[in-house]
Design an enzyme around this catalytic site. Structure first.
Site, short mmCIF file in Angstrom:
data_model
loop_
_atom_site.label_atom_id
_atom_site.label_comp_id
_atom_site.label_asym_id
_atom_site.label_seq_id
_atom_site.Cartn_x
_atom_site.Cartn_y
_atom_site.Cartn_z
N ASP A 132 41.18 50.42 44.20
CA ASP A 132 41.44 49.92 42.85
C ASP A 132 42.16 51.03 42.08
O ASP A 132 41.55 52.03 41.69
CB ASP A 132 40.13 49.56 42.14
CG ASP A 132 39.47 48.31 42.71
OD1 ASP A 132 39.58 48.09 43.94
OD2 ASP A 132 38.81 47.59 41.94
N LYS A 157 44.25 43.21 38.51
CA LYS A 157 42.92 43.39 37.92
C LYS A 157 43.06 43.68 36.44
O LYS A 157 43.94 44.44 36.03
CB LYS A 157 42.20 44.52 38.65
CG LYS A 157 40.81 44.87 38.12
CD LYS A 157 40.19 45.99 38.95
CE LYS A 157 38.90 46.51 38.35
NZ LYS A 157 38.31 47.62 39.13
N LYS A 181 41.31 39.84 39.71
CA LYS A 181 39.98 40.41 39.49
C LYS A 181 39.79 40.73 38.01
O LYS A 181 40.28 41.74 37.53
CB LYS A 181 39.78 41.68 40.33
CG LYS A 181 38.42 42.35 40.12
CD LYS A 181 38.28 43.61 40.97
CE LYS A 181 37.00 44.38 40.64
NZ LYS A 181 36.84 45.61 41.45
#
Length: 329
Positions: free
Chosen positions: A161, A224, A260
């Site tokens: 991430d 995300k 996400k």
């Protein structure tokens, strides 16, 4: 279906933009040529989707699906090996009173905790995700960011991430952001890359749309919302804009990219609102933890309490559910 982008992002970007050389001006023209987001319409649609009711049988299915989509997260300076092992144990057995409870998709930790999480999770099928690229600020040299990524992958991370350089993005230096994502993707090897845009700092829905497209163009496997460290984090309207982006990206390229939302999603009711939005905006293909995740920890507690209530007809006391969620999630 492949879950990684096996193409050269720069070559693909040149093809999609119709240019022989990828420049910041070419990216600017392309990104600012995307349709603008109708703020009032977006927020009204999100509000409408958020009021949808679902049948009891569908609710039970949605709760299990939401549990399976969680990246169970601890990202605190005070994280210890014991805390990470405890989080991993929670992921393996979310509800000791009911072993049919699905496992979360992943445990998300800082890079120096990857080996500990990997060992604790073993062959359970729960992934290890690591934040990288100078999370959460993204303020470091590219060499440091890439080393951060490489270290986490070598330690065994299944997913990375990363955070984008929001300063560069807001200054209009899209080529810098593109290159950083593309190079991080290359450093990931077989690990999937989630690109954190920190939407709360992007201010406008138009910027969220542009950052989404830029992240996908550069090779991100997921887009995300947030680090979970600032507010606002994951909102339904922002997630709706991102879901539209991945839907349209698939229409353009044939490739699926995951979404996400992270930070601030704490209740089953909220999670179900997001799942309804996924189905209505992107489509049922995204109702799978390969393509949709929740960055959360406290959410798991409420989902388990709701699951227990549906099974027994009564709420369990909060004392019967672990409360190991760090602040911000």
């Amino acid at each position: 279906m492949s879950t990684t982008t096996a193409v050269d992002p720069t070559a693909r970007a040149r093809d999609l933009l119709g240019v022989s050389r990828l420049t910041n001006q070419a990216l600017t023209t392309w990104l600012h040529g995307l349709p603008g987001v109708d703020q009032v319409g977006c927020e009204a649609r999100a509000a409408g989707l958020g009021t949808r009711s679902i049948k009891t049988s569908s609710k039970a299915w949605a709760i299990d699906l939401a549990i399976s989509m969680i990246d169970l997260t601890t990202l605190e300076g005070a994280d210890t090996p014991g805390k990470v092992r405890g989080l991993a144990a929670r992921a393996v057995t979310p509800d000791p009173s009911d072993l049919t409870t699905p496992r979360p998709a992943a445990v998300c930790v800082y890079g120096d905790m990857v080996e500990i999480a990997k060992e604790a999770l073993g062959d359970t099928g729960v992934k290890v995700a690591a934040v990288a690229t100078a999370f959460p600020s993204g303020r470091a040299s590219r060499a440091v960011k890439l080393a951060d990524t490489t270290d986490a992958v070598q330690a065994g991370a299944d997913e990375i991430d990363m955070v984008i350089d929001r300063g560069a993005f807001l200054a209009g230096d899209y080529l810098r952001v593109f290159r950083e994502i593309a190079e991080t993707k290359e450093a990931c090897g077989d690990a999937r890359l989630k690109v954190i845009m920190e939407t709360g700092e992007l201010v406008t829905y138009d910027n969220v749309r542009r950052a989404s497209w830029l992240s996908m163009l550069a090779g991100g496997d997921f887009i995300k919302t947030s680090t979970g460290k600032i507010s606002p984090a994951a909102t339904l309207p922002v997630t709706l804009v991102m879901l539209e982006a991945v839907r349209d990206w698939q229409g353009l390229t044939g490739e699926m990219v995951g979404v996400k939302p992270a930070g601030g999603i704490r209740t089953s009711k909220d999670a179900i609102k997001f799942l309804v939005t996924v189905s209505e905006v992107a489509g049922e293909e995204w109702l799978d933890n390969t393509w949709f995740r929740f960055g959360a920890s406290s959410l798991l507690n409420d989902l388990i309490l709701q699951r227990q209530k549906m099974a027994t007809g009564a709420y369990s006391g909060a004392d019967y559910v672990a409360d190991d969620a760090p602040s911000g999630y």
